[in-house]
Structure formats: structure tokens, C-alpha cells
Design a protein around this motif. Structure first.
Motif, PDB file in Angstrom:
ATOM      1  N   ASP A  17      15.539 -71.791 -80.277  1.00  0.00           N
ATOM      2  CA  ASP A  17      14.763 -70.551 -80.243  1.00  0.00           C
ATOM      3  C   ASP A  17      13.398 -70.731 -80.900  1.00  0.00           C
ATOM      4  O   ASP A  17      12.382 -70.225 -80.413  1.00  0.00           O
ATOM      5  CB  ASP A  17      15.526 -69.418 -80.930  1.00  0.00           C
ATOM      6  N   GLU A  18      13.370 -71.468 -81.999  1.00  0.00           N
ATOM      7  CA  GLU A  18      12.111 -71.684 -82.697  1.00  0.00           C
ATOM      8  C   GLU A  18      11.199 -72.609 -81.892  1.00  0.00           C
ATOM      9  O   GLU A  18       9.973 -72.430 -81.872  1.00  0.00           O
ATOM     10  CB  GLU A  18      12.364 -72.268 -84.078  1.00  0.00           C
ATOM     11  N   ARG A  70      11.090 -72.779 -78.661  1.00  0.00           N
ATOM     12  CA  ARG A  70      10.551 -71.943 -77.575  1.00  0.00           C
ATOM     13  C   ARG A  70       9.411 -71.069 -78.088  1.00  0.00           C
ATOM     14  O   ARG A  70       8.362 -70.959 -77.449  1.00  0.00           O
ATOM     15  CB  ARG A  70      11.666 -71.078 -76.993  1.00  0.00           C
ATOM     16  N   ARG A  71       9.602 -70.465 -79.262  1.00  0.00           N
ATOM     17  CA  ARG A  71       8.547 -69.618 -79.829  1.00  0.00           C
ATOM     18  C   ARG A  71       7.313 -70.452 -80.185  1.00  0.00           C
ATOM     19  O   ARG A  71       6.176 -69.998 -80.014  1.00  0.00           O
ATOM     20  CB  ARG A  71       9.071 -68.896 -81.076  1.00  0.00           C
ATOM     21  N   ASP A 117       5.363 -71.164 -77.031  1.00  0.00           N
ATOM     22  CA  ASP A 117       4.666 -69.938 -76.598  1.00  0.00           C
ATOM     23  C   ASP A 117       3.406 -69.717 -77.430  1.00  0.00           C
ATOM     24  O   ASP A 117       2.334 -69.403 -76.898  1.00  0.00           O
ATOM     25  CB  ASP A 117       5.591 -68.725 -76.743  1.00  0.00           C
ATOM     26  N   ASP A 152      10.669 -75.021 -71.619  1.00  0.00           N
ATOM     27  CA  ASP A 152      11.241 -73.695 -71.841  1.00  0.00           C
ATOM     28  C   ASP A 152      12.584 -73.566 -71.126  1.00  0.00           C
ATOM     29  O   ASP A 152      13.549 -73.033 -71.680  1.00  0.00           O
ATOM     30  CB  ASP A 152      10.258 -72.630 -71.340  1.00  0.00           C
TER      31      ASP A 152
END
Length: 337
Positions: free
Chosen positions: A61-62, A64-65, A68, A25
Motif C-alpha cells: 500500500d505504501e 502504491r502511494r 502516486d 500499480d
């Protein structure tokens, strides 16, 4: 902005893989860092596949998502199981399950009965989590990040490294197959157990299969311990740490040996790759976590590990970014010899 490329080597460690979630992250936050390849084992393999799938789908960004969502799915799947820390566990032993009646009973059963007897239907909740978290069809053609996933061939005792284009749910389950908990996973007709026995993680694919000379190892399993273990649980925990670090230590010694020969001009630097080794770890914090906490997937614990990982990666970036591409940031001889 100076862009630097690295390879990542991700250890396995059950729920402790959430530490690596935090490291990834933080690295994704830094646009100066690009990842060419990842070698992963067990939880490290799953982090690697989710990371690569996210990068291929929509970049940082994707990714990281996706990470998560994966760890949220892990925690959600665990809530229906019996292995939950009691209030006394949280008070007496932090995040461990040492005083959980369910864990004690489960631990005893796995010493007396094999997974073929305890789990004849071969049910594995991780399969559903992986299939919800990773688009394996897309991952098959994804080249945003090279993947190297290790598993141990039960019959030959050799490590097999699965590469990009070969990654399936079975490969990831094989890489994370602890033989006392799960039946061996069959891939291409061969049975496999956890890759940590022979490569946790394997470094050689990053040397021979990539252009990047910098390898960042994300350590989960502590190398050392503060005192001699005396209880059965402490001894088992220490044996687990030593066995799952042994293959990595051997590879580090080999890298040190080859590096010395290159520096002494006894090997042709054009024929042999000089590797810069970097290390992200939180040895002090991870030493306090027993082996039972690797089965604790409560979200508060996973987020605690993620925070530790983020902090460790942040400190490493602040202290060592300039060294990437130039030199190692650990003394291999001091750490491993």
C-alpha cells in the motif's frame, strides 16, 4: 495462495515512465507476486527507487502511494516550465509537443548549444522531486527489494550498475542524464550520462545477483515501426528508439544462446542459470507517441499512460501467471533474431 517471485527490468523513457507506474500499480494489487529485485534505467530507475522505498516503509500500500505521489510531483514540477502542449498539439498530434513553439525553439537550441552553455548553473528540477519522493537514508538500508541502477560512464563508455546501498539522488540523476539536456552527473569522481545508452535496462545483474530465475521486462520504447520515417522529427524519433533498445536486444540474444546450450546439455545447468523471460508491452499504443511526448508531464497524459500500463500488466497476469517459474512466455528468437 501460490506465491511467485519475479525480477523486474524497467526501461527508461522520460514521461513515458508513467506507463511503468501503471504496470507496478497492477502488480502491487496481486498478492501472489513478490518482487526480489529491479534493474532500472532513467525513468525506470526512479520508478524502482520509489517502489523499493515504499515497500521498505510500509509494504504494498505504501509503495502504491509513493508511486502516486512521485508522478504527481513530476507533473507539478513541469507546470512551471515552458514545455506545455498547445490546444492545437492535443488536437493534431495527440500527446506530442510537435507544434509547441517552446518545444521547437528548445529542440533547436539543444542542437546548437550544450547544457553547459544553456544551463551553466546546472539546475535540474528532478533533484527536488526525487528528494521529496524518496527517503535516501532509509533506502540505503532497505533490503525489501534489491536495486540495480544503470548509468553510462562518459569517459570509458562502459555501463556501471549501482546496487542497493549505493543509491543516491546523484545516481538516479546520472541514470537519467540525457547529454543534450543536462550536464554529466559526477558520482565517485566519474562523469555519467543516461544509462539507456549501455543498458536499457541491464539484465545481467538480475541473472548473477539474484536467486529468482524469472525476469519480467517492462518495455516502453517500441521495437518496431509501421513505416519508414521521412521527416527530420520522425527520423530522430526512430533513431532514438533503436539506440535505446540496442543493448537490451544484445542481452536477449545472449540469453537465448545460453538457454539453448543449457537445453542441449552443452552447459552445466548447475553452473549456469536458466532464465525465464517475460514481456509486458503495449507496442501498438506506444508507437503512436513521438519523442517530444517524453517531455509532456501533464497529469492527464501521465494518467493515460498509467491506465495503459495497468491494462497490459493485468492481461499479462491473466494469461501468463501459471508460466512463472516454469518457462518463458516470449519466443526470444522470434522477437530478437
Amino acid at each position: 495462495m501460490e506465491i511467485k517471485r519475479i525480477n523486474l527490468a524497467l526501461q527508461g523513457g522520460g514521461a513515458h515512465g508513467a506507463y511503468t507506474w501503471g504496470v507496478l500499480d497492477r502488480l502491487l494489487d496481486d498478492e501472489r507476486i513478490e518482487v526480489e529485485a529491479i534493474s532500472g534505467t532513467s525513468a525506470g530507475a526512479m520508478n524502482a527507487a520509489v517502489f523499493a522505498d515504499g515497500m521498505g516503509r510500509g509494504g504494498r500500500d505504501e509503495a502504491r502511494r509513493a508511486l502516486d505521489a512521485f508522478w504527481a510531483n513530476i507533473s507539478q514540477a513541469s507546470q512551471t516550465g515552458p514545455l506545455q502542449p498547445t490546444p492545437f498539439d492535443r488536437y493534431a498530434s495527440g500527446w506530442n509537443l510537435d507544434h509547441s513553439a517552446a518545444f521547437v525553439a528548445f529542440d533547436m537550441l539543444t542542437r546548437m548549444l550544450s547544457p553547459y552553455q544553456l544551463n551553466p548553473m546546472n539546475l535540474n528540477p528532478l533533484r527536488g522531486v526525487l528528494e521529496r519522493s524518496v527517503d535516501f537514508k532509509r533506502l540505503e538500508g532497505c533490503r525489501a527489494v534489491k536495486l540495480f541502477i544503470s548509468a553510462t560512464n562518459v569517459k570509458s563508455g562502459k555501463v556501471r550498475v549501482f546496487k542497493s546501498g549505493e543509491i543516491t539522488p546523484e545516481v538516479l540523476l546520472a541514470s537519467a542524464c540525457l547529454p543534450f539536456l543536462f550536464q554529466a552527473v559526477t558520482v565517485d569522481g566519474d562523469p555519467y550520462w543516461d544509462g539507456g545508452y549501455m543498458g536499457n535496462p541491464a539484465i545481467f545483474p538480475l541473472i548473477y545477483g539474484t536467486q529468482t530465475q524469472d525476469v519480467v521486462i517492462v518495455q516502453i520504447n517500441p521495437l518496431g515501426c509501421d513505416r519508414v520515417p521521412t521527416t527530420a522529427a520522425e527520423i530522430m524519433n526512430r533513431v532514438n528508439e533503436i539506440s535505446f533498445n540496442s543493448s537490451l536486444m544484445r542481452e536477449m540474444r545472449a540469453i537465448s544462446f545460453v538457454t539453448d546450450l543449457i537445453d542441449e546439455q552443452k552447459l552445466d545447468s548447475n553452473a549456469y542459470k536458466r532464465v525465464n523471460v517475460h514481456w509486458i508491452e503495449s507496442e501498438k499504443q506506444m508507437r503512436g507517441l513521438g519523442v517530444s511526448s517524453k517531455l509532456n508531464a501533464r497529469m492527464d497524459f501521465l494518467l493515460h499512460l498509467k491506465a495503459i500500463g495497468r491494462q497490459a500488466a493485468d492481461e499479462w497476469l491473466q494469461g501468463h501467471f501459471d508460466a512463472i517459474g516454469r518457462r518463458s512466455t516470449i519466443d526470444i528468437k522470434e522477437k530478437f533474431l
